[in-house]
Design a protein around this motif. Structure first.
Motif, PDB file in Angstrom:
ATOM      1  N   ALA A  32       0.854  -1.197   0.000  1.00  0.00           N
ATOM      2  CA  ALA A  32       0.000   0.000   0.000  1.00  0.00           C
ATOM      3  C   ALA A  32       0.884   1.239   0.000  1.00  0.00           C
ATOM      4  N   GLY A  70       1.894  10.431  -9.146  1.00  0.00           N
ATOM      5  CA  GLY A  70       1.991   9.017  -8.798  1.00  0.00           C
ATOM      6  C   GLY A  70       1.642   8.168 -10.001  1.00  0.00           C
ATOM      7  N   THR A  71       1.655   6.861  -9.807  1.00  0.00           N
ATOM      8  CA  THR A  71       1.343   5.942 -10.905  1.00  0.00           C
ATOM      9  C   THR A  71      -0.025   6.263 -11.514  1.00  0.00           C
ATOM     10  N   THR A  72      -0.993   6.546 -10.642  1.00  0.00           N
ATOM     11  CA  THR A  72      -2.350   6.825 -11.123  1.00  0.00           C
ATOM     12  C   THR A  72      -2.341   7.984 -12.112  1.00  0.00           C
ATOM     13  N   HIS A  81      -4.868  -3.315 -11.224  1.00  0.00           N
ATOM     14  CA  HIS A  81      -5.371  -2.364 -10.227  1.00  0.00           C
ATOM     15  C   HIS A  81      -6.366  -1.441 -10.952  1.00  0.00           C
ATOM     16  N   SER A 114      -6.523   1.544 -11.099  1.00  0.00           N
ATOM     17  CA  SER A 114      -5.798   2.655 -11.754  1.00  0.00           C
ATOM     18  C   SER A 114      -5.376   2.316 -13.167  1.00  0.00           C
ATOM     19  N   ASN A 135      -0.505  -6.265  -7.481  1.00  0.00           N
ATOM     20  CA  ASN A 135      -0.527  -5.829  -6.083  1.00  0.00           C
ATOM     21  C   ASN A 135      -1.264  -6.804  -5.183  1.00  0.00           C
ATOM     22  N   ASP A 195       2.442  -0.813 -15.830  1.00  0.00           N
ATOM     23  CA  ASP A 195       2.238  -0.246 -14.501  1.00  0.00           C
ATOM     24  C   ASP A 195       3.278  -0.886 -13.580  1.00  0.00           C
ATOM     25  N   ALA A 200       4.083   0.113 -10.495  1.00  0.00           N
ATOM     26  CA  ALA A 200       3.947   0.562  -9.099  1.00  0.00           C
ATOM     27  C   ALA A 200       4.477  -0.466  -8.103  1.00  0.00           C
ATOM     28  N   GLN A 201       4.203  -1.752  -8.369  1.00  0.00           N
ATOM     29  CA  GLN A 201       4.622  -2.786  -7.404  1.00  0.00           C
ATOM     30  C   GLN A 201       5.935  -3.446  -7.802  1.00  0.00           C
ATOM     31  N   SER A 236       5.479   4.847  -8.534  1.00  0.00           N
ATOM     32  CA  SER A 236       5.142   5.788  -7.446  1.00  0.00           C
ATOM     33  C   SER A 236       6.265   5.821  -6.427  1.00  0.00           C
ATOM     34  N   HIS A 268       6.099   6.773  -3.303  1.00  0.00           N
ATOM     35  CA  HIS A 268       5.739   6.394  -1.929  1.00  0.00           C
ATOM     36  C   HIS A 268       5.801   4.892  -1.692  1.00  0.00           C
ATOM     37  N   LYS A 269       5.862   4.117  -2.766  1.00  0.00           N
ATOM     38  CA  LYS A 269       6.027   2.661  -2.603  1.00  0.00           C
ATOM     39  C   LYS A 269       7.509   2.292  -2.636  1.00  0.00           C
ATOM     40  N   ARG A 324      -3.259  -5.282   4.963  1.00  0.00           N
ATOM     41  CA  ARG A 324      -4.404  -4.674   4.285  1.00  0.00           C
ATOM     42  C   ARG A 324      -5.471  -5.744   4.072  1.00  0.00           C
ATOM     43  N   CYS A 377      -8.380  -2.669  -4.533  1.00  0.00           N
ATOM     44  CA  CYS A 377      -8.582  -1.909  -5.774  1.00  0.00           C
ATOM     45  C   CYS A 377      -8.400  -2.812  -6.996  1.00  0.00           C
ATOM     46  N   ARG A 433      -4.052  -9.213   3.010  1.00  0.00           N
ATOM     47  CA  ARG A 433      -2.803  -9.158   2.243  1.00  0.00           C
ATOM     48  C   ARG A 433      -1.650  -8.724   3.147  1.00  0.00           C
TER      49      ARG A 433
END
Ligand code: C6P
Length: 405
Positions: A31, A93-95, A123, A125, A175, A200, A202-203, A223, A225-226, A359, A364, A379
Motif C-alpha cells: 500500500a 503518482g502511478t495513477t 489495479h 488505476s 498488487n 504499470d 507501481a509494485q 510511485s 511512496h512505494k 491490508r 482496488c 494481504r
C-alpha cells in the motif's frame, strides 16, 4: 551480501514504535512503504535550506531547488536505465501517469472501434483511465485473462489481438497476487504486431531491477511512496518518439513555450507534461530514497524479500483452511489469503490489535476478486526492513485470531 536488517531498521523511526503496546509489525508495504531518516532529512533540508519555485526564478534558492529537482530526474533515469532525462516525467503518482497516457495517447492515436487490451489482474488505476478514454473515443477494452494460479494467459494474447488493437496495458507485478509478469515477452508479441505497451510498475519498481531499454516497453509508471520516498510523487517514462507525438495532458505554467490568444506553443520534453508547480520537496527527497535503495542494492533487497516470502508462505500453508491467491513461482513479496469461515475484515482488524498492519479488502482490483469469486482477502506485503521474527509473530497472532473465531 548479507544485509544487516537490524541496522537498516534503525534508519526507519516509525518502525521503532509500539502499537497497542506491542512492537509494530508493518506488513502493508504494497500500500505504501515507510521512509528512512535520510528521506525525512532530505525533505526537511529542502524546506529549511533551499526551497524556491523551480525553473522560473533567477534567485539563489530557486536555482538550488531546480538543480536538486533535476538531479532526481537523472537518478530516476539511471535507476530504470532510460535513454535520456527528457523521457522522465514527474507526476503525482502511478495513477496520474496512467491517466496522462490514457488521455494523451488516446487523443493522438485512438479512433472509434479501436481496442485496448487490459489484463484481468490490474489495479483499478490501470483499468478506469482506459475505460474513460474508450468512452470518449468510442473504443473498446478487451480483457486478457489469468488462470487460477494468478498467471496471465499469454498464450491467449495473440488470439485477442486484432487489426484494431492499439495498446496493451499490464502490471509488471500484481498488487494482490505478487505475480511478476513476463513483460519482455508481452512486449515482443505487442511490437511484432505494431502495438504499444504500457506497464504499470507501481509494485515492481520497489523490488526489481528495472531496465526499460532491455524490456523495450513504450511506457512505464511508478510511485515514489512505494519506494521509501515521499507520497505525491510519481514517474512516467515513455519512448521519446511517442512522447513527442502526444499532446499535453494538462495546461498551465511551465508546459508552454509561448502563449498568445491566437495560439500557444508547448515546451520541450519533459516539461510539456509538467504543468504547474510540482511537488518540489517531494521530488528532491525521492532522490534520497533512490540513493538509499541503491546503497543497499536492489538485488540484495530483492533476495531478502524473496527469503521472507518463502518463509511466510511455508508457515501460512501449514494453517488448516488457509488459501493463498497467487501461487506463481515468479512472485514478489506479497501474500493474499483467506481462511475458511473467517471474514478477511475480521482477521485484519484483530491482527491490528496485535500491532500487525496488513491490508484487507478488494485491494482496488475488483475484476481479480470476481475471477476468484471473492469479496476480498487479507494481504501481507513485505519490505527489506521486515524480519523472519516478525513473520513468526504474525503467524502466532493469526493462529490465535483463527482460534477465537
Ligand atoms: N496500490 C495497494 O494497496 P498510486 O496510488 O497512484 O501511487 O498507485 C496506484 C497503483 C497502481 N497500480 C498498482 C499495481 C498499485 O498497486 C497501485 C497502488 C496500493 O495495492 C494502494 S490501492
Amino acid at each position: 551480501m548479507t544485509l544487516d536488517i537490524q541496522k537498516i531498521r534503525e534508519d526507519f523511526p516509525i518502525l521503532q514504535q509500539k502499537i497497542y503496546n506491542r512492537p509494530l509489525v508493518y506488513f502493508d508495504n504494497a500500500a505504501t512503504t515507510q521512509r528512512p531518516q535520510q528521506v525525512i532529512d532530505a525533505l526537511n533540508k529542502t524546506y529549511t535550506e533551499y526551497y524556491g519555485n523551480i525553473h522560473r526564478a533567477a534567485h539563489f534558492l530557486a536555482d538550488k531547488a531546480t538543480t536538486a529537482y533535476e538531479e532526481t530526474r537523472e537518478k530516476v533515469r539511471s535507476l530504470i536505465n532510460a535513454e535520456t532525462r527528457e523521457q522522465i516525467i514527474f507526476t503525482k503518482g502511478t495513477t496520474e501517469s496512467i491517466n496522462l497516457v490514457a488521455f494523451s495517447f488516446g487523443e493522438a492515436f485512438i479512433q472509434a472501434e479501436d481496442e485496448i487490451i487490459v489484463s484481468e489482474m490490474e489495479h483499478h488505476s490501470n483499468i478506469v483511465p482506459w475505460q474513460l478514454m474508450a468512452g470518449r473515443k468510442g473504443a473498446k477494452i478487451v480483457m486478457l485473462p489469468i488462470d487460477d494460479d494468478g498467471r496471465l494467459q499469454i498464450e491467449d494474447l495473440e488470439k485477442l489481438i486484432t487489426s484494431r488493437t492499439k495498446l496493451i496495458a499490464v502490471a509488471h507485478v500484481s498488487n494482490v497476487l505478487g505475480t511478476i509478469n513476463p513483460i519482455a515477452e508481452i512486449t515482443r508479441i505487442a511490437h511484432s504486431k505494431g502495438i504499444r505497451i504500457f506497464v504499470d510498475g507501481a509494485q515492481a519498481a520497489p523490488h526489481l531491477h528495472i531496465d526499460v531499454q532491455k524490456l523495450d516497453v513504450d511506457f512505464y509508471a511508478l510511485s515514489a511512496h512505494k519506494m521509501y520516498g515521499p507520497n505525491g510523487v510519481g514517474v512516467l517514462y515513455g519512448k521519446k518518439e511517442l512522447l513527442d507525438q502526444l499532446p499535453p495532458y494538462q495546461g498551465g505554467g511551465e508546459m508552454i513555450s509561448e502563449v498568445k490568444f491566437s495560439g500557444t506553443t508547448y515546451n520541450d520534453l519533459p516539461y510539456k507534461f509538467e504543468a504547474g508547480t510540482p511537488n518540489i520537496s517531494g521530488v528532491i527527497a525521492f532522490g534520497a530514497a533512490i540513493d538509499y535503495i541503491r546503497n543497499i542494492g536492489i538485488e540484495n533487497l530483492a533476495a531478502w524479500e524473496h527469503e521472507l516470502l518463502n518463509y511466510a508462505t511455508e508457515k501460512l500453508l501449514g494453517i488448516p483452511g488457509l488459501r493463498i491467491y497467487g501461487t506463481q513461482p515468479e512472485k514478489s513479496g506479497v501474500i493474499s489469503f483467506n481462511v475458511d469461515g473467517v471474514h478477511f475484515f475480521d482477521l485484519g482488524t484483530m491482527l491490528d490489535k496485535f500491532g500487525i498492519a496488513v491490508r484487507t479488502g478488494h485491494h482496488c482490483a475488483d475484476p481479480l476478486m470476481d475471477h476468484f469469486g471473492i469479496q476480498g482477502t487479507v494481504r501481507a506485503s513485505f519490505a527489506f526492513y521486515n524480519t523472519k521474527e516478525e513473520i513468526d509473530v504474525f503467524i502466532e497472532a493469526l493462529k490465535k485470531v483463527i482460534a477465537m473465531f
